[in-house]
Design a protein around this motif. Structure first.
Motif, PDB file in Angstrom:
ATOM      1  N   TRP A  89       0.807  -1.212   0.000  1.00  0.00           N
ATOM      2  CA  TRP A  89       0.000   0.000   0.000  1.00  0.00           C
ATOM      3  C   TRP A  89       0.845   1.270   0.000  1.00  0.00           C
ATOM      4  CZ3 TRP A  89      -4.940  -0.527  -1.095  1.00  0.00           C
ATOM      5  CH2 TRP A  89      -5.508  -1.782  -0.907  1.00  0.00           C
ATOM      6  N   THR A  90       2.160   1.166   0.132  1.00  0.00           N
ATOM      7  CA  THR A  90       2.994   2.362   0.130  1.00  0.00           C
ATOM      8  C   THR A  90       3.753   2.551  -1.162  1.00  0.00           C
ATOM      9  OG1 THR A  90       4.802   1.160   1.166  1.00  0.00           O
ATOM     10  CG2 THR A  90       3.302   2.355   2.617  1.00  0.00           C
ATOM     11  N   PHE A  91       3.846   1.551  -2.010  1.00  0.00           N
ATOM     12  CA  PHE A  91       4.542   1.683  -3.288  1.00  0.00           C
ATOM     13  C   PHE A  91       3.570   2.293  -4.289  1.00  0.00           C
ATOM     14  CE2 PHE A  91       5.658  -0.165  -7.459  1.00  0.00           C
ATOM     15  CZ  PHE A  91       6.877   0.446  -7.620  1.00  0.00           C
ATOM     16  N   ALA A  92       3.787   3.544  -4.650  1.00  0.00           N
ATOM     17  CA  ALA A  92       2.840   4.258  -5.499  1.00  0.00           C
ATOM     18  C   ALA A  92       3.567   5.036  -6.593  1.00  0.00           C
ATOM     19  CB  ALA A  92       1.982   5.190  -4.666  1.00  0.00           C
ATOM     20  N   PRO A  93       4.021   4.371  -7.644  1.00  0.00           N
ATOM     21  CA  PRO A  93       4.732   5.103  -8.689  1.00  0.00           C
ATOM     22  C   PRO A  93       3.818   6.014  -9.514  1.00  0.00           C
ATOM     23  CG  PRO A  93       4.430   2.839  -9.352  1.00  0.00           C
ATOM     24  CD  PRO A  93       3.953   2.945  -7.931  1.00  0.00           C
ATOM     25  N   LEU A  94       2.549   5.724  -9.581  1.00  0.00           N
ATOM     26  CA  LEU A  94       1.611   6.533 -10.366  1.00  0.00           C
ATOM     27  C   LEU A  94       0.759   7.442  -9.493  1.00  0.00           C
ATOM     28  CD1 LEU A  94       0.423   3.701 -12.772  1.00  0.00           C
ATOM     29  CD2 LEU A  94       2.172   5.411 -13.188  1.00  0.00           C
ATOM     30  N   GLY A  95       1.090   7.540  -8.218  1.00  0.00           N
ATOM     31  CA  GLY A  95       0.294   8.339  -7.302  1.00  0.00           C
ATOM     32  C   GLY A  95      -0.770   7.506  -6.608  1.00  0.00           C
ATOM     33  N   VAL A  96      -1.011   6.307  -7.121  1.00  0.00           N
ATOM     34  CA  VAL A  96      -1.978   5.376  -6.530  1.00  0.00           C
ATOM     35  C   VAL A  96      -1.211   4.101  -6.224  1.00  0.00           C
ATOM     36  CG1 VAL A  96      -4.071   4.041  -6.977  1.00  0.00           C
ATOM     37  CG2 VAL A  96      -3.842   6.326  -7.928  1.00  0.00           C
ATOM     38  N   PRO A  97      -1.391   3.529  -5.041  1.00  0.00           N
ATOM     39  CA  PRO A  97      -0.695   2.268  -4.747  1.00  0.00           C
ATOM     40  C   PRO A  97      -1.211   1.161  -5.662  1.00  0.00           C
ATOM     41  CG  PRO A  97      -2.007   2.999  -2.869  1.00  0.00           C
ATOM     42  CD  PRO A  97      -2.135   4.032  -3.918  1.00  0.00           C
ATOM     43  N   VAL A  98      -0.456   0.867  -6.726  1.00  0.00           N
ATOM     44  CA  VAL A  98      -0.913  -0.011  -7.799  1.00  0.00           C
ATOM     45  C   VAL A  98      -1.221  -1.417  -7.301  1.00  0.00           C
ATOM     46  CG1 VAL A  98      -0.313  -0.981 -10.037  1.00  0.00           C
ATOM     47  CG2 VAL A  98       0.412   1.330  -9.456  1.00  0.00           C
ATOM     48  N   PHE A  99      -0.291  -2.035  -6.607  1.00  0.00           N
ATOM     49  CA  PHE A  99      -0.499  -3.422  -6.178  1.00  0.00           C
ATOM     50  C   PHE A  99      -1.617  -3.509  -5.145  1.00  0.00           C
ATOM     51  CE2 PHE A  99       4.120  -3.465  -7.351  1.00  0.00           C
ATOM     52  CZ  PHE A  99       3.926  -4.119  -8.557  1.00  0.00           C
ATOM     53  N   GLY A 100      -1.696  -2.564  -4.259  1.00  0.00           N
ATOM     54  CA  GLY A 100      -2.781  -2.555  -3.279  1.00  0.00           C
ATOM     55  C   GLY A 100      -4.128  -2.324  -3.947  1.00  0.00           C
ATOM     56  N   LEU A 101      -4.167  -1.472  -4.988  1.00  0.00           N
ATOM     57  CA  LEU A 101      -5.407  -1.242  -5.725  1.00  0.00           C
ATOM     58  C   LEU A 101      -5.861  -2.512  -6.424  1.00  0.00           C
ATOM     59  CD1 LEU A 101      -7.516   0.795  -6.764  1.00  0.00           C
ATOM     60  CD2 LEU A 101      -5.999   1.184  -8.706  1.00  0.00           C
ATOM     61  N   ILE A 102      -4.927  -3.221  -7.060  1.00  0.00           N
ATOM     62  CA  ILE A 102      -5.273  -4.482  -7.736  1.00  0.00           C
ATOM     63  C   ILE A 102      -5.786  -5.491  -6.720  1.00  0.00           C
ATOM     64  CG2 ILE A 102      -4.295  -6.449  -8.974  1.00  0.00           C
ATOM     65  CD1 ILE A 102      -2.380  -4.421 -10.323  1.00  0.00           C
ATOM     66  N   GLN A 103      -5.134  -5.569  -5.585  1.00  0.00           N
ATOM     67  CA  GLN A 103      -5.549  -6.512  -4.546  1.00  0.00           C
ATOM     68  C   GLN A 103      -6.952  -6.188  -4.042  1.00  0.00           C
ATOM     69  OE1 GLN A 103      -3.161  -6.261  -1.025  1.00  0.00           O
ATOM     70  NE2 GLN A 103      -3.644  -8.354  -0.385  1.00  0.00           N
ATOM     71  N   SER A 104      -7.264  -4.911  -3.843  1.00  0.00           N
ATOM     72  CA  SER A 104      -8.594  -4.559  -3.347  1.00  0.00           C
ATOM     73  C   SER A 104      -9.662  -4.774  -4.406  1.00  0.00           C
ATOM     74  CB  SER A 104      -8.617  -3.111  -2.870  1.00  0.00           C
ATOM     75  OG  SER A 104      -8.417  -2.235  -3.952  1.00  0.00           O
ATOM     76  N   VAL A 105      -9.337  -4.585  -5.689  1.00  0.00           N
ATOM     77  CA  VAL A 105     -10.316  -4.828  -6.754  1.00  0.00           C
ATOM     78  C   VAL A 105     -10.609  -6.315  -6.877  1.00  0.00           C
ATOM     79  CG1 VAL A 105     -10.648  -4.721  -9.261  1.00  0.00           C
ATOM     80  CG2 VAL A 105      -9.788  -2.728  -8.044  1.00  0.00           C
ATOM     81  N   VAL A 106      -9.582  -7.140  -6.707  1.00  0.00           N
ATOM     82  CA  VAL A 106      -9.780  -8.585  -6.779  1.00  0.00           C
ATOM     83  C   VAL A 106     -10.623  -9.072  -5.605  1.00  0.00           C
ATOM     84  CG1 VAL A 106      -8.576 -10.804  -6.621  1.00  0.00           C
ATOM     85  CG2 VAL A 106      -7.721  -9.022  -8.151  1.00  0.00           C
ATOM     86  N   LYS A 107     -10.442  -8.497  -4.427  1.00  0.00           N
ATOM     87  CA  LYS A 107     -11.189  -8.921  -3.243  1.00  0.00           C
ATOM     88  C   LYS A 107     -12.569  -8.300  -3.150  1.00  0.00           C
ATOM     89  CE  LYS A 107      -7.250  -9.835  -0.252  1.00  0.00           C
ATOM     90  NZ  LYS A 107      -6.590  -9.484   1.015  1.00  0.00           N
ATOM     91  N   ALA A 108     -12.889  -7.301  -3.971  1.00  0.00           N
ATOM     92  CA  ALA A 108     -14.150  -6.591  -3.880  1.00  0.00           C
ATOM     93  C   ALA A 108     -15.372  -7.486  -4.096  1.00  0.00           C
ATOM     94  CB  ALA A 108     -14.184  -5.411  -4.845  1.00  0.00           C
ATOM     95  N   PRO A 109     -15.408  -8.363  -5.090  1.00  0.00           N
ATOM     96  CA  PRO A 109     -16.617  -9.209  -5.256  1.00  0.00           C
ATOM     97  C   PRO A 109     -16.906 -10.089  -4.040  1.00  0.00           C
ATOM     98  CG  PRO A 109     -15.292  -9.278  -7.238  1.00  0.00           C
ATOM     99  CD  PRO A 109     -14.489  -8.549  -6.209  1.00  0.00           C
ATOM    100  N   ASN A 110     -15.865 -10.547  -3.363  1.00  0.00           N
ATOM    101  CA  ASN A 110     -16.089 -11.370  -2.170  1.00  0.00           C
ATOM    102  C   ASN A 110     -16.684 -10.537  -1.040  1.00  0.00           C
ATOM    103  OD1 ASN A 110     -15.127 -13.631  -3.410  1.00  0.00           O
ATOM    104  ND2 ASN A 110     -13.037 -13.347  -2.673  1.00  0.00           N
ATOM    105  N   GLY A 111     -16.388  -9.246  -1.002  1.00  0.00           N
ATOM    106  CA  GLY A 111     -16.951  -8.389   0.026  1.00  0.00           C
ATOM    107  C   GLY A 111     -18.388  -8.014  -0.273  1.00  0.00           C
ATOM    108  N   ILE A 112     -18.736  -7.943  -1.551  1.00  0.00           N
ATOM    109  CA  ILE A 112     -20.097  -7.569  -1.932  1.00  0.00           C
ATOM    110  C   ILE A 112     -21.020  -8.787  -1.858  1.00  0.00           C
ATOM    111  CG2 ILE A 112     -21.515  -6.738  -3.837  1.00  0.00           C
ATOM    112  CD1 ILE A 112     -19.060  -5.116  -4.745  1.00  0.00           C
ATOM    113  N   ILE A 113     -20.559  -9.914  -2.439  1.00  0.00           N
ATOM    114  CA  ILE A 113     -21.366 -11.143  -2.454  1.00  0.00           C
ATOM    115  C   ILE A 113     -20.666 -12.168  -1.563  1.00  0.00           C
ATOM    116  CG2 ILE A 113     -22.348 -12.958  -3.891  1.00  0.00           C
ATOM    117  CD1 ILE A 113     -21.999 -10.986  -6.274  1.00  0.00           C
ATOM    118  N   PRO A 114     -21.153 -12.363  -0.346  1.00  0.00           N
ATOM    119  CA  PRO A 114     -20.486 -13.331   0.539  1.00  0.00           C
ATOM    120  C   PRO A 114     -20.685 -14.757   0.041  1.00  0.00           C
ATOM    121  CG  PRO A 114     -22.413 -12.413   1.592  1.00  0.00           C
ATOM    122  CD  PRO A 114     -22.273 -11.733   0.275  1.00  0.00           C
ATOM    123  N   ASN A 115     -19.716 -15.610   0.368  1.00  0.00           N
ATOM    124  CA  ASN A 115     -19.788 -17.019  -0.061  1.00  0.00           C
ATOM    125  C   ASN A 115     -20.775 -17.794   0.747  1.00  0.00           C
ATOM    126  OD1 ASN A 115     -17.913 -16.590  -2.015  1.00  0.00           O
ATOM    127  ND2 ASN A 115     -16.187 -17.169  -0.712  1.00  0.00           N
TER     128      ASN A 115
END
Length: 71
Positions: free
Chosen positions: A45-71
């Motif tokens: 979450w601290t590595f941000a070459p584009l101003g946005v933490p790229v790897f953390g953003l990808i990780q949160s987007v991948v985990k988002a469906p599990n947070g919206i639709i529980p298993n």
């Protein structure tokens, strides 16, 4: 003539007060700043070459469906 002289003196006094007021912060004691804490720069979450933490953003987007639709 007296009004002109009074206005001139007032202008000089006001400009002098303004100069002294602006210079007061410059005469204050200097602030010593410590070195920044760089111990956790390997965090996703601290590595941000584009101003946005790229790897953390990808990780949160991948985990988002599990947070919206529980298993």
């Amino acid at each position: 003539m007296k009004k002109t002289l009074a206005r001139g003196v007032a202008a000089v006094l006001l400009s002098g007060i303004a100069v002294v007021g602006v210079s007061v912060p410059a005469m204050a004691d200097p602030v010593i700043v410590d070195e920044p804490d760089t111990s956790e720069l390997n965090n996703l979450w601290t590595f941000a070459p584009l101003g946005v933490p790229v790897f953390g953003l990808i990780q949160s987007v991948v985990k988002a469906p599990n947070g919206i639709i529980p298993n």
